[in-house]
Design a protein around this motif. Structure first.
Motif, mmCIF file in Angstrom:
data_model
loop_
_atom_site.group_PDB
_atom_site.id
_atom_site.type_symbol
_atom_site.label_atom_id
_atom_site.label_comp_id
_atom_site.label_asym_id
_atom_site.label_seq_id
_atom_site.Cartn_x
_atom_site.Cartn_y
_atom_site.Cartn_z
ATOM 1 N N ASP A 224 7.375 -0.183 12.712
ATOM 2 C CA ASP A 224 7.985 1.149 12.598
ATOM 3 C C ASP A 224 7.026 2.121 11.915
ATOM 4 N N LYS A 225 6.309 1.614 10.917
ATOM 5 C CA LYS A 225 5.345 2.460 10.213
ATOM 6 C C LYS A 225 4.200 2.858 11.145
ATOM 7 N N GLY A 226 3.792 1.930 12.013
ATOM 8 C CA GLY A 226 2.734 2.231 12.973
ATOM 9 C C GLY A 226 3.165 3.268 13.991
ATOM 10 N N VAL A 227 4.407 3.154 14.463
ATOM 11 C CA VAL A 227 4.937 4.130 15.420
ATOM 12 C C VAL A 227 4.997 5.514 14.786
ATOM 13 N N SER A 228 5.451 5.568 13.538
ATOM 14 C CA SER A 228 5.562 6.846 12.835
ATOM 15 C C SER A 228 4.201 7.522 12.702
ATOM 16 N N THR B 147 -3.403 -5.699 8.839
ATOM 17 C CA THR B 147 -3.501 -5.794 7.386
ATOM 18 C C THR B 147 -2.720 -4.687 6.692
ATOM 19 N N LEU B 148 -2.739 -3.494 7.265
ATOM 20 C CA LEU B 148 -2.052 -2.356 6.656
ATOM 21 C C LEU B 148 -0.578 -2.279 7.045
ATOM 22 N N GLY B 149 -0.113 -3.258 7.804
ATOM 23 C CA GLY B 149 1.298 -3.277 8.171
ATOM 24 C C GLY B 149 1.666 -2.271 9.241
ATOM 25 N N LEU B 150 0.678 -1.834 10.027
ATOM 26 C CA LEU B 150 0.936 -0.868 11.094
ATOM 27 C C LEU B 150 1.165 -1.549 12.438
ATOM 28 N N ALA B 151 0.775 -2.811 12.531
ATOM 29 C CA ALA B 151 0.966 -3.582 13.763
ATOM 30 C C ALA B 151 1.273 -5.026 13.395
ATOM 31 N N HIS B 152 1.982 -5.700 14.290
ATOM 32 C CA HIS B 152 2.269 -7.118 14.100
ATOM 33 C C HIS B 152 1.078 -7.949 14.581
ATOM 34 N N ASP B 153 1.032 -9.204 14.148
ATOM 35 C CA ASP B 153 -0.047 -10.102 14.564
ATOM 36 C C ASP B 153 -0.098 -10.233 16.082
ATOM 37 N N LEU C 98 0.850 -1.180 0.000
ATOM 38 C CA LEU C 98 0.000 0.000 0.000
ATOM 39 C C LEU C 98 0.889 1.235 0.000
ATOM 40 N N PRO C 99 0.319 2.405 -0.193
ATOM 41 C CA PRO C 99 1.121 3.620 -0.046
ATOM 42 C C PRO C 99 1.798 3.638 1.321
ATOM 43 N N PRO C 100 2.890 4.375 1.473
ATOM 44 C CA PRO C 100 3.674 4.323 2.711
ATOM 45 C C PRO C 100 2.930 4.752 3.970
ATOM 46 N N LEU C 101 1.792 5.423 3.837
ATOM 47 C CA LEU C 101 1.007 5.848 5.001
ATOM 48 C C LEU C 101 1.854 6.669 5.967
ATOM 49 N N SER C 102 2.647 7.567 5.416
ATOM 50 C CA SER C 102 3.572 8.337 6.240
ATOM 51 C C SER C 102 2.945 9.591 6.831
ATOM 52 N N SER C 103 1.728 9.902 6.418
ATOM 53 C CA SER C 103 1.066 11.087 6.955
ATOM 54 C C SER C 103 -0.381 10.765 7.289
ATOM 55 N N LEU C 104 -0.971 11.597 8.134
ATOM 56 C CA LEU C 104 -2.367 11.385 8.522
ATOM 57 C C LEU C 104 -3.292 11.537 7.321
ATOM 58 N N ASP C 105 -3.009 12.505 6.465
ATOM 59 C CA ASP C 105 -3.849 12.708 5.279
ATOM 60 C C ASP C 105 -3.805 11.489 4.365
ATOM 61 N N ALA D 245 -8.847 3.611 14.456
ATOM 62 C CA ALA D 245 -7.519 3.058 14.170
ATOM 63 C C ALA D 245 -6.421 3.964 14.724
ATOM 64 N N LEU D 246 -6.567 5.269 14.535
ATOM 65 C CA LEU D 246 -5.564 6.205 15.046
ATOM 66 C C LEU D 246 -5.531 6.199 16.570
ATOM 67 N N LYS D 247 -6.692 6.072 17.182
ATOM 68 C CA LYS D 247 -6.740 6.035 18.652
ATOM 69 C C LYS D 247 -6.036 4.796 19.197
ATOM 70 N N LEU D 248 -6.223 3.656 18.534
ATOM 71 C CA LEU D 248 -5.556 2.440 19.002
ATOM 72 C C LEU D 248 -4.051 2.519 18.751
ATOM 73 N N LEU D 249 -3.659 3.116 17.639
ATOM 74 C CA LEU D 249 -2.231 3.321 17.380
ATOM 75 C C LEU D 249 -1.603 4.168 18.482
ATOM 76 N N LEU D 250 -2.276 5.270 18.821
ATOM 77 C CA LEU D 250 -1.736 6.160 19.851
ATOM 78 C C LEU D 250 -1.726 5.468 21.211
ATOM 79 N N LYS D 251 -2.769 4.698 21.491
ATOM 80 C CA LYS D 251 -2.823 3.974 22.765
ATOM 81 C C LYS D 251 -1.634 3.033 22.894
ATOM 82 N N ALA D 252 -1.354 2.288 21.836
ATOM 83 C CA ALA D 252 -0.207 1.379 21.857
ATOM 84 C C ALA D 252 1.093 2.158 22.006
ATOM 85 N N HIS D 253 1.178 3.291 21.333
ATOM 86 C CA HIS D 253 2.383 4.120 21.409
ATOM 87 C C HIS D 253 2.591 4.650 22.826
#
Length: 376
Positions: A218-222, A192-198, A122-129, A147-155
Protein backbone atom coordinates in the motif's frame (compact mmCIF):
# COMPACT_ATOMS: atom_id res chain seq x y z
CA UNK A 1 19.66 13.01 14.19
CA UNK A 2 20.03 12.23 10.49
CA UNK A 3 18.16 9.40 8.75
CA UNK A 4 21.51 7.70 8.23
CA UNK A 5 22.63 7.63 11.88
CA UNK A 6 19.12 6.80 13.12
CA UNK A 7 18.78 3.90 10.70
CA UNK A 8 22.30 2.67 11.49
CA UNK A 9 21.48 2.60 15.20
CA UNK A 10 18.28 0.64 14.63
CA UNK A 11 20.04 -1.95 12.48
CA UNK A 12 22.74 -2.37 15.15
CA UNK A 13 20.02 -2.91 17.77
CA UNK A 14 18.40 -5.64 15.68
CA UNK A 15 21.69 -7.42 14.98
CA UNK A 16 22.52 -7.29 18.69
CA UNK A 17 19.12 -8.78 19.56
CA UNK A 18 19.67 -11.60 17.06
CA UNK A 19 23.12 -12.40 18.48
CA UNK A 20 21.80 -12.46 22.04
CA UNK A 21 18.97 -14.73 20.89
CA UNK A 22 21.60 -17.29 19.85
CA UNK A 23 23.49 -17.08 23.12
CA UNK A 24 26.18 -14.50 22.37
CA UNK A 25 27.32 -11.91 24.85
CA UNK A 26 27.68 -8.70 22.86
CA UNK A 27 29.84 -5.61 23.10
CA UNK A 28 29.09 -2.53 21.05
CA UNK A 29 31.71 -0.20 19.59
CA UNK A 30 34.56 -2.64 20.17
CA UNK A 31 37.82 -0.70 19.94
CA UNK A 32 40.75 -2.13 17.98
CA UNK A 33 44.39 -1.32 18.84
CA UNK A 34 44.40 0.95 15.78
CA UNK A 35 41.69 3.08 17.37
CA UNK A 36 39.07 1.89 14.88
CA UNK A 37 35.75 0.60 16.17
CA UNK A 38 33.69 -2.43 15.21
CA UNK A 39 29.94 -2.03 15.65
CA UNK A 40 29.36 -5.37 17.39
CA UNK A 41 31.61 -8.12 18.75
CA UNK A 42 30.01 -11.22 20.22
CA UNK A 43 31.32 -14.14 22.25
CA UNK A 44 29.70 -17.56 22.74
CA UNK A 45 31.90 -20.09 24.51
CA UNK A 46 35.07 -20.13 22.37
CA UNK A 47 33.32 -18.71 19.28
CA UNK A 48 33.71 -15.02 18.42
CA UNK A 49 31.80 -12.97 15.87
CA UNK A 50 32.36 -9.45 14.56
CA UNK A 51 29.66 -7.47 12.77
CA UNK A 52 29.99 -4.13 11.02
CA UNK A 53 26.92 -2.28 9.71
CA UNK A 54 27.67 -0.42 6.48
CA UNK A 55 25.32 2.27 5.24
CA UNK A 56 27.37 4.99 3.58
CA UNK A 57 30.86 4.07 4.71
CA UNK A 58 33.49 2.79 2.31
CA UNK A 59 32.99 -0.97 2.04
CA UNK A 60 36.69 -1.49 1.35
CA UNK A 61 37.54 0.20 4.66
CA UNK A 62 35.06 -2.00 6.52
CA UNK A 63 36.59 -5.11 4.94
CA UNK A 64 40.09 -3.94 5.85
CA UNK A 65 39.01 -3.20 9.43
CA UNK A 66 37.46 -6.64 9.95
CA UNK A 67 40.44 -8.32 8.31
CA UNK A 68 42.62 -6.96 11.13
CA UNK A 69 40.42 -8.54 13.80
CA UNK A 70 40.80 -12.19 14.73
CA UNK A 71 37.21 -13.47 14.89
CA UNK A 72 35.78 -16.84 13.89
CA UNK A 73 32.86 -15.26 12.02
CA UNK A 74 32.89 -11.88 10.35
CA UNK A 75 29.92 -10.08 8.85
CA UNK A 76 29.26 -6.81 7.11
CA UNK A 77 25.55 -6.02 7.03
CA UNK A 78 24.89 -3.68 4.13
CA UNK A 79 21.83 -1.51 3.77
CA UNK A 80 22.80 -0.49 0.26
CA UNK A 81 21.01 -2.29 -2.59
CA UNK A 82 24.05 -4.22 -3.80
CA UNK A 83 24.73 -7.93 -4.16
CA UNK A 84 28.30 -8.67 -3.03
CA UNK A 85 30.04 -12.05 -2.68
CA UNK A 86 32.03 -13.15 0.37
CA UNK A 87 35.42 -11.39 0.50
CA UNK A 88 38.40 -12.55 2.58
CA UNK A 89 36.14 -14.81 4.61
CA UNK A 90 33.86 -11.89 5.45
CA UNK A 91 30.18 -12.50 4.78
CA UNK A 92 28.51 -9.47 3.21
CA UNK A 93 24.74 -9.68 3.59
CA UNK A 94 21.72 -7.43 3.93
CA UNK A 95 19.75 -7.24 7.16
CA UNK A 96 17.20 -9.85 6.14
CA UNK A 97 19.95 -12.24 5.07
CA UNK A 98 21.98 -11.97 8.28
CA UNK A 99 20.02 -14.34 10.51
CA UNK A 100 19.53 -17.14 7.92
CA UNK A 101 23.27 -17.13 7.16
CA UNK A 102 24.14 -17.07 10.87
CA UNK A 103 21.80 -20.00 11.59
CA UNK A 104 23.43 -22.00 8.82
CA UNK A 105 26.96 -21.30 10.07
CA UNK A 106 26.02 -22.11 13.66
CA UNK A 107 24.18 -25.25 12.50
CA UNK A 108 21.14 -24.20 14.50
CA UNK A 109 18.52 -26.99 14.76
CA UNK A 110 15.43 -26.39 12.64
CA UNK A 111 13.19 -26.58 15.70
CA UNK A 112 14.99 -23.66 17.35
CA UNK A 113 12.86 -20.57 16.62
CA UNK A 114 14.33 -17.60 14.77
CA UNK A 115 14.74 -14.28 16.51
CA UNK A 116 11.71 -12.05 16.36
CA UNK A 117 13.45 -9.39 14.31
CA UNK A 118 12.35 -7.32 11.38
CA UNK A 119 13.61 -4.39 9.41
CA UNK A 120 13.61 -1.30 11.62
CA UNK A 121 10.84 1.16 10.83
CA UNK A 122 11.67 3.98 8.47
CA UNK A 123 9.80 7.25 8.03
CA UNK A 124 6.40 6.70 6.37
CA UNK A 125 7.74 7.74 2.94
CA UNK A 126 4.40 9.35 2.18
CA UNK A 127 5.81 12.03 -0.09
CA UNK A 128 8.38 12.25 -2.87
CA UNK A 129 10.47 14.72 -0.87
CA UNK A 130 10.54 12.41 2.12
CA UNK A 131 11.53 9.45 -0.06
CA UNK A 132 14.35 11.43 -1.66
CA UNK A 133 15.57 12.69 1.72
CA UNK A 134 15.67 9.18 3.18
CA UNK A 135 17.66 7.78 0.26
CA UNK A 136 19.99 10.75 0.36
CA UNK A 137 20.44 10.20 4.09
CA UNK A 138 21.32 6.56 3.43
CA UNK A 139 23.89 7.65 0.85
CA UNK A 140 22.08 6.15 -2.15
CA UNK A 141 20.51 9.19 -3.78
CA UNK A 142 21.41 7.80 -7.21
CA UNK A 143 18.64 5.22 -6.75
CA UNK A 144 15.83 7.75 -6.29
CA UNK A 145 14.85 7.98 -9.96
CA UNK A 146 15.29 4.26 -10.82
CA UNK A 147 13.24 3.30 -7.77
CA UNK A 148 10.42 5.72 -8.59
CA UNK A 149 10.37 4.56 -12.21
CA UNK A 150 10.02 0.92 -11.17
CA UNK A 151 7.29 1.84 -8.68
CA UNK A 152 5.37 3.65 -11.41
CA UNK A 153 5.94 0.81 -13.87
CA UNK A 154 4.45 -1.68 -11.41
CA UNK A 155 1.57 0.70 -10.72
CA UNK A 156 0.80 1.15 -14.42
CA UNK A 157 0.82 -2.63 -14.88
CA UNK A 158 -1.78 -3.05 -12.17
CA UNK A 159 0.45 -3.22 -9.09
CA UNK A 160 2.61 -6.10 -10.29
CA UNK A 161 5.69 -6.15 -12.52
CA UNK A 162 7.76 -9.09 -13.87
CA UNK A 163 11.35 -8.93 -12.63
CA UNK A 164 13.12 -12.18 -13.54
CA UNK A 165 12.84 -15.07 -16.00
CA UNK A 166 14.26 -18.52 -15.19
CA UNK A 167 14.44 -21.52 -17.52
CA UNK A 168 15.59 -24.58 -15.58
CA UNK A 169 14.53 -27.89 -17.15
CA UNK A 170 14.82 -30.98 -14.96
CA UNK A 171 17.23 -32.66 -14.18
CA UNK A 172 19.91 -30.04 -14.89
CA UNK A 173 21.78 -28.76 -11.83
CA UNK A 174 21.78 -25.15 -12.99
CA UNK A 175 19.29 -23.04 -14.94
CA UNK A 176 20.00 -22.70 -18.66
CA UNK A 177 18.67 -19.16 -18.74
CA UNK A 178 18.25 -16.71 -15.89
CA UNK A 179 17.50 -13.25 -17.19
CA UNK A 180 16.85 -10.21 -15.04
CA UNK A 181 14.06 -8.03 -16.41
CA UNK A 182 14.64 -5.33 -13.79
CA UNK A 183 17.67 -4.13 -11.81
CA UNK A 184 18.01 -6.46 -8.77
CA UNK A 185 19.50 -3.63 -6.70
CA UNK A 186 16.38 -1.52 -7.19
CA UNK A 187 14.13 -4.50 -6.44
CA UNK A 188 16.03 -5.15 -3.22
CA UNK A 189 15.75 -1.49 -2.24
CA UNK A 190 11.97 -1.40 -2.75
CA UNK A 191 11.53 -4.59 -0.73
CA UNK A 192 13.85 -3.36 2.02
CA UNK A 193 11.95 -0.09 2.36
CA UNK A 194 8.61 -1.87 2.51
CA UNK A 195 7.42 -0.50 -0.83
CA UNK A 196 7.17 -3.90 -2.52
CA UNK A 197 6.71 -7.50 -1.44
CA UNK A 198 9.38 -10.15 -1.98
CA UNK A 199 9.72 -11.70 -5.42
CA UNK A 200 7.48 -14.67 -6.10
CA UNK A 201 6.49 -16.80 -9.08
CA UNK A 202 3.76 -15.10 -11.10
CA UNK A 203 3.61 -17.26 -14.21
CA UNK A 204 4.84 -20.50 -15.75
CA UNK A 205 7.13 -23.22 -14.44
CA UNK A 206 10.84 -23.98 -14.57
CA UNK A 207 10.44 -26.56 -17.33
CA UNK A 208 8.99 -24.03 -19.77
CA UNK A 209 10.30 -20.85 -18.18
CA UNK A 210 9.15 -19.32 -14.91
CA UNK A 211 8.54 -15.62 -14.42
CA UNK A 212 9.07 -13.98 -11.04
CA UNK A 213 7.76 -10.58 -10.08
CA UNK A 214 7.01 -8.15 -7.29
CA UNK A 215 3.80 -6.52 -6.16
CA UNK A 216 3.55 -3.14 -4.49
CA UNK A 217 2.57 -2.65 -0.88
CA UNK A 218 0.00 0.00 0.00
CA UNK A 219 2.88 2.33 0.79
CA UNK A 220 4.43 1.58 -2.60
CA UNK A 221 1.17 2.29 -4.42
CA UNK A 222 0.79 5.59 -2.56
CA UNK A 223 4.29 6.70 -3.52
CA UNK A 224 3.79 5.58 -7.14
CA UNK A 225 0.61 7.67 -7.35
CA UNK A 226 2.43 10.69 -5.96
CA UNK A 227 5.14 10.27 -8.60
CA UNK A 228 2.48 9.82 -11.28
CA UNK A 229 0.84 13.15 -10.36
CA UNK A 230 4.25 14.80 -10.22
CA UNK A 231 5.03 13.71 -13.79
CA UNK A 232 1.66 14.93 -15.09
CA UNK A 233 2.31 18.35 -13.58
CA UNK A 234 5.90 18.41 -14.82
CA UNK A 235 4.96 17.51 -18.41
CA UNK A 236 1.54 19.16 -18.66
CA UNK A 237 2.54 21.59 -21.43
CA UNK A 238 4.13 18.83 -23.47
CA UNK A 239 1.03 16.66 -23.01
CA UNK A 240 -1.26 19.46 -24.18
CA UNK A 241 0.90 20.10 -27.24
CA UNK A 242 0.73 16.43 -28.25
CA UNK A 243 -3.01 15.90 -27.79
CA UNK A 244 -4.08 19.21 -29.36
CA UNK A 245 -2.77 18.04 -32.72
CA UNK A 246 -5.59 15.43 -32.72
CA UNK A 247 -7.95 16.67 -29.99
CA UNK A 248 -11.06 14.60 -30.69
CA UNK A 249 -9.18 11.34 -31.23
CA UNK A 250 -7.08 12.05 -28.14
CA UNK A 251 -10.22 12.64 -26.06
CA UNK A 252 -11.93 9.48 -27.35
CA UNK A 253 -8.78 7.44 -26.68
CA UNK A 254 -8.26 8.83 -23.18
CA UNK A 255 -11.87 8.36 -22.07
CA UNK A 256 -12.14 4.87 -23.58
CA UNK A 257 -8.88 3.78 -21.96
CA UNK A 258 -9.80 5.41 -18.66
CA UNK A 259 -12.96 3.35 -18.66
CA UNK A 260 -10.86 0.31 -19.58
CA UNK A 261 -8.48 0.52 -16.62
CA UNK A 262 -5.80 2.30 -18.65
CA UNK A 263 -4.81 -0.83 -20.56
CA UNK A 264 -4.57 -0.79 -24.35
CA UNK A 265 -3.45 -3.52 -26.73
CA UNK A 266 -2.37 -2.39 -30.20
CA UNK A 267 -4.51 -3.95 -32.94
CA UNK A 268 -3.29 -7.18 -34.49
CA UNK A 269 -3.14 -7.82 -38.21
CA UNK A 270 -6.58 -9.35 -38.08
CA UNK A 271 -8.79 -6.38 -37.23
CA UNK A 272 -11.78 -8.56 -36.37
CA UNK A 273 -9.80 -10.37 -33.67
CA UNK A 274 -8.25 -7.11 -32.52
CA UNK A 275 -11.58 -5.34 -32.11
CA UNK A 276 -13.11 -8.26 -30.26
CA UNK A 277 -10.11 -8.43 -27.93
CA UNK A 278 -9.95 -4.72 -27.19
CA UNK A 279 -13.70 -4.41 -26.82
CA UNK A 280 -13.73 -7.34 -24.41
CA UNK A 281 -11.08 -5.75 -22.22
CA UNK A 282 -12.80 -2.39 -22.16
CA UNK A 283 -16.15 -3.95 -21.37
CA UNK A 284 -15.18 -6.09 -18.40
CA UNK A 285 -12.52 -4.16 -16.50
CA UNK A 286 -13.59 -1.94 -13.59
CA UNK A 287 -17.27 -2.13 -14.48
CA UNK A 288 -18.20 0.40 -11.76
CA UNK A 289 -15.87 3.02 -13.13
CA UNK A 290 -18.52 4.49 -15.47
CA UNK A 291 -20.50 5.76 -12.51
CA UNK A 292 -17.33 7.15 -10.95
CA UNK A 293 -16.29 9.23 -13.96
CA UNK A 294 -17.62 12.81 -14.13
CA UNK A 295 -18.94 12.34 -17.67
CA UNK A 296 -22.31 11.25 -19.11
CA UNK A 297 -22.52 7.49 -19.55
CA UNK A 298 -23.68 8.01 -23.16
CA UNK A 299 -20.46 9.87 -23.90
CA UNK A 300 -18.33 7.15 -22.30
CA UNK A 301 -19.96 4.34 -24.27
CA UNK A 302 -19.76 6.39 -27.45
CA UNK A 303 -15.99 6.79 -26.96
CA UNK A 304 -15.57 3.08 -26.29
CA UNK A 305 -17.42 2.24 -29.51
CA UNK A 306 -15.52 4.86 -31.51
CA UNK A 307 -12.19 3.67 -30.14
CA UNK A 308 -12.92 0.22 -31.55
CA UNK A 309 -12.85 1.64 -35.08
CA UNK A 310 -9.49 0.74 -36.67
CA UNK A 311 -8.59 4.24 -37.86
CA UNK A 312 -9.37 5.92 -34.54
CA UNK A 313 -7.72 3.09 -32.63
CA UNK A 314 -4.50 3.37 -34.65
CA UNK A 315 -4.34 7.15 -34.30
CA UNK A 316 -5.11 6.92 -30.59
CA UNK A 317 -2.32 4.40 -30.03
CA UNK A 318 0.08 6.69 -31.91
CA UNK A 319 -0.86 9.53 -29.58
CA UNK A 320 -0.13 7.39 -26.53
CA UNK A 321 3.20 6.34 -28.01
CA UNK A 322 4.07 10.01 -28.53
CA UNK A 323 3.55 10.49 -24.80
CA UNK A 324 5.89 7.66 -23.79
CA UNK A 325 8.76 10.10 -23.25
CA UNK A 326 6.85 11.72 -20.37
CA UNK A 327 7.19 8.49 -18.39
CA UNK A 328 3.40 8.24 -18.10
CA UNK A 329 2.96 5.68 -20.87
CA UNK A 330 4.68 2.32 -20.70
CA UNK A 331 5.28 0.25 -23.83
CA UNK A 332 6.27 -3.26 -22.83
CA UNK A 333 7.02 -6.46 -24.77
CA UNK A 334 5.23 -8.45 -22.06
CA UNK A 335 2.14 -8.16 -19.91
CA UNK A 336 1.92 -7.92 -16.13
CA UNK A 337 2.45 -11.68 -15.79
CA UNK A 338 5.53 -11.67 -17.98
CA UNK A 339 3.79 -13.26 -20.95
CA UNK A 340 5.09 -12.04 -24.31
CA UNK A 341 2.67 -9.81 -26.21
CA UNK A 342 2.15 -10.41 -29.91
CA UNK A 343 3.26 -6.86 -30.65
CA UNK A 344 3.59 -4.87 -27.45
CA UNK A 345 1.40 -3.82 -24.55
CA UNK A 346 0.70 -0.19 -23.82
CA UNK A 347 -0.10 0.92 -20.28
CA UNK A 348 -1.24 4.50 -19.80
CA UNK A 349 -1.30 6.43 -16.54
CA UNK A 350 -4.76 7.03 -15.10
CA UNK A 351 -3.74 10.54 -14.07
CA UNK A 352 -2.53 11.21 -17.62
CA UNK A 353 -5.84 10.04 -19.10
CA UNK A 354 -7.81 12.17 -16.65
CA UNK A 355 -5.70 15.20 -17.51
CA UNK A 356 -6.30 14.67 -21.24
CA UNK A 357 -10.05 14.26 -20.72
CA UNK A 358 -10.31 17.38 -18.57
CA UNK A 359 -8.23 19.43 -21.01
CA UNK A 360 -10.23 18.45 -24.10
CA UNK A 361 -13.72 17.85 -22.70
CA UNK A 362 -15.49 21.08 -23.68
CA UNK A 363 -14.12 21.27 -27.21
CA UNK A 364 -14.72 17.57 -27.82
CA UNK A 365 -18.33 17.66 -26.64
CA UNK A 366 -18.97 20.68 -28.85
CA UNK A 367 -17.76 18.71 -31.87
CA UNK A 368 -19.92 15.73 -30.91
CA UNK A 369 -23.17 17.66 -30.37
CA UNK A 370 -24.48 16.59 -33.73
CA UNK A 371 -24.21 12.96 -32.58
CA UNK A 372 -26.68 13.62 -29.78
CA UNK A 373 -24.12 13.29 -26.99
CA UNK A 374 -25.21 15.50 -24.06
CA UNK A 375 -22.86 18.13 -22.67
CA UNK A 376 -23.60 17.32 -19.05
Amino acid sequence: MSHRSEFHGRVVEIIEAILRHYGFSVQREYRLPTGERIDLVGQKDSLTIAVEVSITSDLAKDIDKLSKFNADLKFIVVVKPYEIPTINGIYIVDLEGFEPRLRKLLKVPLDYPPALASLPPLPPLSSLDEFENVLEGLGIKEFVEPALKLLLKAHLMGGQVPTRFVYWPYPLEKPIVERMLEDPRVINLLVTLGLAHDEYGIHGNYQEGKVFGITLTDKGVSLAKAYEKHLVNEHRYEIVNVVKSKPLISFITALACLRGASLVYPPKRNYVDALAHVGFLLAIRDIDRVSELPYPSELIYFCISAFNLPKIHNEGVKTLKDLERTGLVLISPYDFKGRACEDSCIYASTELLKFICNSLYKDSVAKLEESGIPKN
